[in-house]
Scaffold this motif. Sequence first.
Motif, short mmCIF file in Angstrom:
data_model
loop_
_atom_site.label_atom_id
_atom_site.label_comp_id
_atom_site.label_asym_id
_atom_site.label_seq_id
_atom_site.Cartn_x
_atom_site.Cartn_y
_atom_site.Cartn_z
N SER A 122 8.53 -40.60 40.06
CA SER A 122 8.58 -39.13 39.96
C SER A 122 7.24 -38.52 40.39
N LEU A 123 6.13 -39.18 40.02
CA LEU A 123 4.82 -38.71 40.47
C LEU A 123 4.75 -38.74 42.00
N TRP A 124 5.20 -39.84 42.58
CA TRP A 124 5.09 -39.98 44.03
C TRP A 124 6.06 -39.08 44.79
N ALA A 125 7.20 -38.79 44.20
CA ALA A 125 8.11 -37.83 44.83
C ALA A 125 7.39 -36.48 44.99
N GLU A 126 6.64 -36.09 43.96
CA GLU A 126 5.90 -34.81 44.03
C GLU A 126 4.80 -34.86 45.09
N ILE A 127 4.09 -35.99 45.16
CA ILE A 127 3.02 -36.11 46.16
C ILE A 127 3.61 -36.05 47.57
N PHE A 128 4.74 -36.76 47.79
CA PHE A 128 5.36 -36.76 49.12
C PHE A 128 5.72 -35.34 49.55
N ILE A 129 6.26 -34.56 48.61
CA ILE A 129 6.63 -33.17 48.94
C ILE A 129 5.37 -32.34 49.19
N SER A 130 4.36 -32.58 48.37
CA SER A 130 3.15 -31.78 48.49
C SER A 130 2.43 -32.04 49.83
N ASN A 131 2.59 -33.24 50.39
CA ASN A 131 1.96 -33.54 51.68
C ASN A 131 3.00 -33.75 52.78
N LYS A 132 4.10 -33.03 52.61
CA LYS A 132 5.26 -33.11 53.49
C LYS A 132 4.94 -33.14 54.99
N LYS A 133 4.16 -32.18 55.46
CA LYS A 133 3.95 -32.04 56.90
C LYS A 133 3.29 -33.29 57.50
N ASN A 134 2.19 -33.73 56.89
CA ASN A 134 1.50 -34.92 57.41
C ASN A 134 2.36 -36.18 57.24
N LEU A 135 2.99 -36.29 56.09
CA LEU A 135 3.73 -37.52 55.79
C LEU A 135 4.94 -37.67 56.72
N LEU A 136 5.65 -36.58 56.98
CA LEU A 136 6.81 -36.67 57.89
C LEU A 136 6.36 -37.08 59.29
N ALA A 137 5.19 -36.59 59.70
CA ALA A 137 4.67 -36.99 61.02
C ALA A 137 4.36 -38.49 61.04
N ASP A 138 3.78 -38.99 59.95
CA ASP A 138 3.42 -40.41 59.92
C ASP A 138 4.66 -41.31 59.78
N ILE A 139 5.65 -40.85 59.03
CA ILE A 139 6.90 -41.63 58.95
C ILE A 139 7.57 -41.68 60.33
N ALA A 140 7.52 -40.56 61.05
CA ALA A 140 8.11 -40.54 62.40
C ALA A 140 7.41 -41.56 63.31
N LEU A 141 6.08 -41.62 63.21
CA LEU A 141 5.34 -42.63 63.99
C LEU A 141 5.75 -44.04 63.59
N PHE A 142 5.94 -44.25 62.31
CA PHE A 142 6.32 -45.58 61.84
C PHE A 142 7.70 -45.98 62.34
N LYS A 143 8.62 -45.02 62.35
CA LYS A 143 9.97 -45.31 62.87
C LYS A 143 9.90 -45.68 64.36
N ARG A 144 9.07 -44.95 65.10
CA ARG A 144 8.93 -45.25 66.52
C ARG A 144 8.36 -46.66 66.70
N TYR A 145 7.40 -47.03 65.87
CA TYR A 145 6.83 -48.39 65.91
C TYR A 145 7.92 -49.43 65.67
N LEU A 146 8.77 -49.18 64.67
CA LEU A 146 9.83 -50.16 64.37
C LEU A 146 10.82 -50.28 65.54
#
Lengths: 285, 285
Positions: free
Chosen positions: B235-259
Amino acid sequence: MNKDKIGTIMIVGLGHIGGSLSLAIKKTYKDKVKIIGVDRNKKTLLQAKKTKKFAALLSAPRAKEVEASDVIFLCVSIKQIPTILKSLSKTKLKQNAVVTDVVSTKEEILSLAKKFLPKKTTFVGGHPIAGSEASGFLSANPKLFEKKIFIAAGAKGRRAGILKIKSIWKGVGSKVVNMSPKEHDKIFSLLSHTPHVLSFGLGKITNSKLSKKEIDGYAGTSYKDLTRISSSSTSLWAEIFISNKKNLLADIALFKRYLVDLEKAIRKNNNRQIIKAINQTTRKP
Amino acid sequence: MNKDKIGTIMIVGLGHIGGSLSLAIKKTYKDKVKIIGVDRNKKTLLQAKKTKKFAALLSAPRAKEVEASDVIFLCVSIKQIPTILKSLSKTKLKQNAVVTDVVSTKEEILSLAKKFLPKKTTFVGGHPIAGSEASGFLSANPKLFEKKIFIAAGAKGRRAGILKIKSIWKGVGSKVVNMSPKEHDKIFSLLSHTPHVLSFGLGKITNSKLSKKEIDGYAGTSYKDLTRISSSSTSLWAEIFISNKKNLLADIALFKRYLVDLEKAIRKNNNRQIIKAINQTTRKP
């Protein structure tokens, strides 16, 4: 096992695992064993020579020494295995010789052993769960296998030969576990190969976006733990990924699906959906 | 800082970070400081009481104690911050009071502080790089911040107040670093938030495919290191993910491209292409 009967052991490949295994066997069996070290790298042979633990050191598995060996450990990467098996099969291997390996995938190695080795030669597929990001003979550690798991996964040939290999691994301190090659590769896709995929990826992406100074300056233990194994040999891991292709592609596909679910939940600012996406459901038992 | 002047410190949230901070401050400043602990959990308050380090323990930031406080540390998750800021702003905060926090994202917290706190109240966004998968007051450790980095990222108000916060973090043993909130959130998306995404995912997928017995029996250090933080609070990390949404979604997108790149290379059994996909290119310096 009767320590008097251990005989001559050839270890092909004196890297982190092969080097450690040489030192561990010598430490356990002392004068009851003769170890012949083989490595194509001259520097490695010189480093090994300095330890004075080897009866002979060769740059390739020469017929004379192969024919004197009771056990031959293949501690090279999967790509080199076919060449070495072919060269062994051209010699007069001892009647009771046992060939065994330490590579990280077990289905492919068993089929290679069946394909290349003489029918009478015993083969045991082996995987000591003791690797690390270290490489090279200089990182060899005679205690590396103590209190670690050794998995015997797949064999052909004589029961006595199979027991001999397990006995040597017990001798160097490992706990021996049996498993089918198929089960092994499924399990280690998740417990070892996928972790390497993730670690390499995190290291790659972070290094492409941040400077070394930023990473070194601000990384906490979470980043450090997740990227430790990203300093492993990329060529070795490329071979492992290919060797366990079927399982690994299935696990990467699951991971991509996980990321897609998580992305959707984050985009919607949906706490409950994020928790559902990241929460583990543990299988019993 | 003159230790005589440290005064009264309120710490809201006595979990792993807030609890450790309370003990660390008390250890450093002893009788020069009065610590008021606040936590909505009764069990936590009882555990804190047993240490005898707190001048008062409350289940919510009551006006009387808030008005006596020189520094207020918010050691709760980002979701609880607006409610607490609102309640603080309804009290007669001291003229020179400083409010500060320890949450893992800094852009959102600064905008919340500007929105909810009185103009005259100083606020300092803070992030001690010292967390772990541990949680709760019982895991509190007065040495947690020693030789760790404390990042001051974003502030409003008086310079003296900002210096006071940095001085307290130096006092408990941390090295203080300054950064913009934007820079902070970009860096920690990669160094902390993405590692958590990966660790949660690996734990989830492995637990869905393997039994606990298989994982416990065969996992080596690579799997253990990569999943250690997957036992963190979801639950703590769900809040952090939302709070840093913009950067995190960009990094997840990079990770998906890597995979996707890696999948293609593995499917083709192309060693060189796999090595290219997993190889790091380090940015200078």
